[in-house]
Design a protein around this motif. Sequence first.
Motif: not given
Lengths: 295, 274, 420
Positions: C271-284
């Motif tokens: 789900q789009v709401s999971r984007s909160a889990l992105l930590t910035g350790s890779f390009k997405f």
Amino acid sequence: MSYWTIRRRDVLTGYLFILPQLAGVAVFVLLPVGMAIWYSLNDWNVFTGKQTFVGAENYAALADDPQLPKVLGATALFSGGVVVLNIALGLLLAVLLNRKFRGVTFFRTVFFSPVVVSVVAWTLVWGFLLQDNGGINGLLGGIGIDGPNWLQHGDTAMISVVFTQVVRSVGVNMVLFLAALQGVPGELYEAARIDGASSRSVFGRITLPLISPTILLTVIVTVVGALQSFAQIAVLTAGGPELSTTVLVYYVFQQAFKFNDIGYGSTLALMLLSFVMVLTLLQWQLRRKWVFYEE
Amino acid sequence: MRSRRVLLVLALAVLAIPFVVPTVWMVAASVKPLPEIFAAPPSLWTKHPTLAAYGEAFSFQPFARQYLNSVYIAVLVTLITLAVSALGGYAFARIKFPGANALFLVVLTGLLVPSEVTIVPLFQMFKRAGMINTHWPLILVTALAAPCVLATFIMRQFFIALPVELEEAARLDGLGRPGIWFRICLPLAKPALSAVAILTFLASWNLYLEPTVYITSPELFTLPQALTRFTDAYGGQMWNTQLAAATMTVLPMLVVFVLLQRQFVEGLAHSGLK
Amino acid sequence: MTTRKLLGTVALVTAAALTACGAPATETANKAADAKLRMTVWTSNEAQLKLLNSIADAYKAEHPKVASITFESLPFADYNTTLTTQIAGGNAPDLAWMGDISKDLIAADALVGLTEPLKATEGWKYDDLVDSAAKEFSKDGTLYAYPFSNSPFALYVNTDLLAKAGQKIDPAKLTWDQVAAAGAAVNAKTGKAGFVVRDFDYKSWNTLATVWTGWGAQAWSADGKTCTFASPEMQQAFTFLHDAAFKTKAMPGPGVTADFFAGDAAFTVAQVSRSALLTGSFKFGLYPLPAGPKGKYSVIGQAGVGVLASSKQRDQAVDFLSYLSNPENAAKLAQFFPPPRKSLLTGAQLAANNKVLNAAQLQAAVVDQLPNAVTLPNHTSPAEIAQKGKTALDALWTASADIPAVLNSVCTAIQPVLAK
């Protein structure tokens, strides 16, 4: 004080002493069993709280439940495996550790240590290790073995839950057997050795009969424990794959608390109780045949 | 002879692997950064140890509170069970009163009834008593039902084996039953009591089904229940936090056990369980 | 402790146990004067709870009669069981977040109808609700829960991993076959996983609706009475998944853990709401779901909030719900949960409070998807259907599985529950 005053007071003390335990069992075991029987005759809607008397309908449903035979099969396999391995391994460890050598205390501690680890923590870790890309297969890969996908196939999943359960709990039986072995009088061994008996026949003719009361106790406790193992199954396999590790206890939990079918859940639970009762009674009846002190 | 001994130690060491590896692996993995936990090929030690997961365990749930809950419940249960089982076990072993054997069998059924049979009715009972989402069910049922019955059983077996002469001497000195029980028999029962204490403490400490059913507020959770709740807002497992929390629940118990193991194993060995 | 004291304590404990069990439930007196509202939620996210509490504080300031409003965080994994236990135990909350348990609650008349009171609330603007969002929480034209979260499933891409494996994708024309091909290549070159349907883990099969919808398949008929799990479309969809798991290795097999957000997979459906889990350790990258053989489609996961009929402060609870969901507060909630209001559904509005995703991404992955989205399979007795379906479907996840036979067995297993 006359003898009878003392005697009467003694009887009263006796009743008072057992009262807390008796009341505890009455309120928290016997009364609930009675209530469970009543629930099994009813149908419940948990959302509305409505109860309807349905008579033996839930019992009839046992016969129509296509999953039940598989669940019973899994229960027999799991309990049988756990009991046999637990008793055999516990006895083996006790015999190996019932002698004096350097490090014996260390090994006793090691084999007992999983008992103090909480079941959930223990099972979580095994869940990790048993993943297809987990530690076990990593180790096996290191020595050139392509390990199976442990928790994803019926057979290996059953092996996994039995194994983790035995390793976690065998320490208790080991200690109980150790206690029993230490109670065997040394003179008996001396006498047997003088008679030239082999160590195998000493074990079979002297040790086993003398510790048979402990074997009876451990078998009863292990059977009851195996039939009640819930946490391992819930955390490790959730009853899968398919129904391969859905033991009766877990099935009861599913029906009553996941599917909210309290009537049927109670019926299944009572069936579980009757198994435990019959098995225990059977062992009790058979004990005269093989338990040394029970004549 | 010597080579046989070496062989024995070797065999034991191999047997010990599955008993030790999980605990060691758990501790080692709990200080790994998350991506490394599932790294292939798996390694035991990490080059970048971090204690972040340990902090996370406390900020994510009221973990300290949950720890306290488990400790105080287990202590309370153990104390009650010690009292109840020492009384009951003594009476069943030593005092002759009508119906003693029948009543003992009634008590023993408490050991045989699986908790799954009683959990639904007990839930209804505690609901009527307004005790849902409190610690009462965890304390009362554990302290008075199955684990306590096992304790009573152990105590009875112990007291049966105790020489009668001691009591008769005390009686001649004018001690009544309660006095004999408390001053003469209890001090002698220390090994059995310590065995009962440890088994009961562990039974309460490891309780899993009951808290999942009775307790719904995180600040009332006990540890086994809390351990399975380290999931993110969407139910995904927070593996490293879970392992850190598990380590924290296991290590103190292991330390206590290693310190007390001699007393414990000896205690069970001499508790008269023959 | 003396003997007598000890005996006394034991007797007391036993007596307490006995009397406690015999005592009837004590009803707490409920006067409107000191209403205490309790709402169960499954988030334990601090920022989200802070926002909820701030809205509750503002409401209390306007309504002095309300003594307290508490938000009780229940663990997501056991949310339904815990809520059911509370309801069965006579300890139901006044308001509750609800996902797939809503159908059971509606069927049991356990929820308060909201359409009338919300329409009657001044400034609430009932017509602003998106119809497709309200559908799953309605019965016979009455809304029973406010669909506060309508989060579309999207395709997350780890562009670093794709680059490492020399793969390129065109997000505008992306199909599942291309995702599978790129995923297989990533797995072959880097050892990392290809694509992962998040939370599926070979257990929660209902999340696979994010895939099979692209093949035009459905788990059951629109009225929920008939199983359609064995349809030809479903067979094709599962053949695709089975090939990905066992032939091309584009999807990690059962028992393999691979977390996209830890950098272990090239693609994930979440789900789009999971984007909160992105930590910035890779390009997405974040794109709408790839097209299936039946073309473009979109799937949403929904959550609603409703008032329990058993609440003793029903009217107060409904009033608070209408406040919580009014246009002004709905705009605040939108920073975490894609809202059901047309007026709020623009990429720019959503991006205003989103730190990870930009307006274009949100427009494409959320706003454009909502009107025609289907929801994940939803039915009464969700736990039983999930469990029985899973048990049957387990047989599919071996290399030599007979796909049509397994899908038939799924229908055999769940049809009795559907027909109930």
